[in-house]
Design an enzyme around this catalytic site. Sequence first.
Site, PDB file in Angstrom:
ATOM      1  N   HIS A 116      22.076  24.781 -24.316  1.00 16.45           N
ATOM      2  CA  HIS A 116      21.849  26.046 -23.625  1.00 16.45           C
ATOM      3  C   HIS A 116      21.181  27.090 -24.508  1.00 16.45           C
ATOM      4  CE1 HIS A 116      24.491  24.959 -20.197  1.00 16.45           C
ATOM      5  NE2 HIS A 116      25.135  24.260 -21.118  1.00 16.45           N
ATOM      6  N   CYS A 117      21.241  26.928 -25.819  1.00 17.51           N
ATOM      7  CA  CYS A 117      20.835  28.018 -26.714  1.00 17.51           C
ATOM      8  C   CYS A 117      19.450  27.853 -27.339  1.00 17.51           C
ATOM      9  CB  CYS A 117      21.878  28.180 -27.822  1.00 17.51           C
ATOM     10  SG  CYS A 117      23.495  28.718 -27.241  1.00 17.51           S
ATOM     11  N   ILE A 118      19.254  26.765 -28.065  1.00 12.98           N
ATOM     12  CA  ILE A 118      18.044  26.647 -28.879  1.00 12.98           C
ATOM     13  C   ILE A 118      16.758  26.617 -28.050  1.00 12.98           C
ATOM     14  CG2 ILE A 118      16.894  25.315 -30.692  1.00 12.98           C
ATOM     15  CD1 ILE A 118      19.620  24.417 -31.619  1.00 12.98           C
ATOM     16  N   ASP A 149      17.019  30.886 -26.701  1.00 15.50           N
ATOM     17  CA  ASP A 149      17.241  32.089 -27.503  1.00 15.50           C
ATOM     18  C   ASP A 149      16.025  32.566 -28.295  1.00 15.50           C
ATOM     19  OD1 ASP A 149      19.729  31.825 -26.464  1.00 15.50           O
ATOM     20  OD2 ASP A 149      20.741  31.342 -28.346  1.00 15.50           O
TER      21      ASP A 149
END
Length: 330
Positions: A283-285, A288
Site C-alpha cells: 500500500h505504501c511504496i 507515497d
Amino acid sequence: MRMLIRMKNSTSYINLKHKILRKKNITSIVGLGYVGLPLAMAFSSSKIKTIGYDVNQERVSILKRNKSYISSVKNNQIKKTKKYFFPTSNIKDLKKSNIIIICVPTPINDLSKIPNLGYIKEVILKLKTIDLAEKLIIFECTSYPGTTEEAILPLLKQKKLILGEKIFLGYSPEREDPGNPNFYLEKKNIHKVISSITKDCQELTSLVYKQITKKIIKVKNIKTAEFTKLLENIYRSINIGLINELSEISKKFKIDINESIQAAKSKPFGFQSFYPGPGVGGHCIPVDPYYLSWKAKKLGMDSKFIKLAGKINDDRPNVIFKNIKKKITQ
C-alpha cells in the site's frame, strides 16, 4: 492560517492527561483497514477501551462476530479483545471518546499519480457533526508535509475551538508491516514518531502512544513527522529501483546479481542489501513517493530521483514478462 494557540496548561489538558495516565481514556480508531485494525487491537489488548469506526458496515458486522477480514489480524485477537474493543459504523459513537486517531487511506490517481485526499475530506465532514471539545485528534495518514494542518485547522476554526486549550492535535505516521512476525504493534516494538503544534498537544500524543509502544521519537513539528514517513518509503523505492536496474545491467556482463549482493553484504559498513524483483507492491511504496514529488512540484522543485525510481519500478513487471517470454521461446 492564523490561530489562537494557548501555551499554558488548561483544565481540559489536565483532565485528559490524568485519564490517559490512569488508562481511563476511550480511544477511537477511524478506518479499520490494514493500519487501523491492528492499531485498534494494540490499544484494546493494552486494556484501553477502543471504539473502531468504519463506514463499511460489512466490516463492522464481521468484527462484531469476533472475526477478522485481514490476514495479519487473527480471529483469536479479535475475540481476546472483545471486552475493550467496540466496532461501529455510527459516527455519533465517537462522541464518547477522548482520543480520535484517523487511519484512512491516502491513494493516488493511477494514471496521473496525483494525490487523492478524498477519504480524509470525508472524515473531516463527519467530524463536523460531533462535539470535538476536550478531545485529542491524531492523524496517522501518510501524505505530503502540511496535510494534517491543512485538513484539521479550518475545522477547529469553524468550531471556534482553541488549539491546546479545548482541543488537541497530534500526528504519528503509521509504521505497519502486515504479516511481519518480528515487528508489530501488539508486541510493542515498533517505535512511534510523534509531533504536534503545541507543547501540551505533543505531551498528550506521546502519552497515548506510550500505551502501545516502548519508544517514542519526538520531532519538532508535524511537517517533519509527515516528511519522515515519506523519507522512509522513498528510501526503499529508490533503492529497489536501483537494484532492479543493476540486475538488468549485470545480465549484460553475465554476472549473477545475487552473488554480487551477497559479496557486498560482507562489508560491515556503508551497504544495505536490496534484491531485484517484479517492482514494488503493498500500500505504501507504490504510492507515497508521488505525494512528495507532487507537492515538491507545487513548490517549484523537480524530484528527479523519486520520479525515475517510480518509473523503473512501474516498468519492472513488463521487464519480467519479457524475460519470461524470452526464456519460453528460446
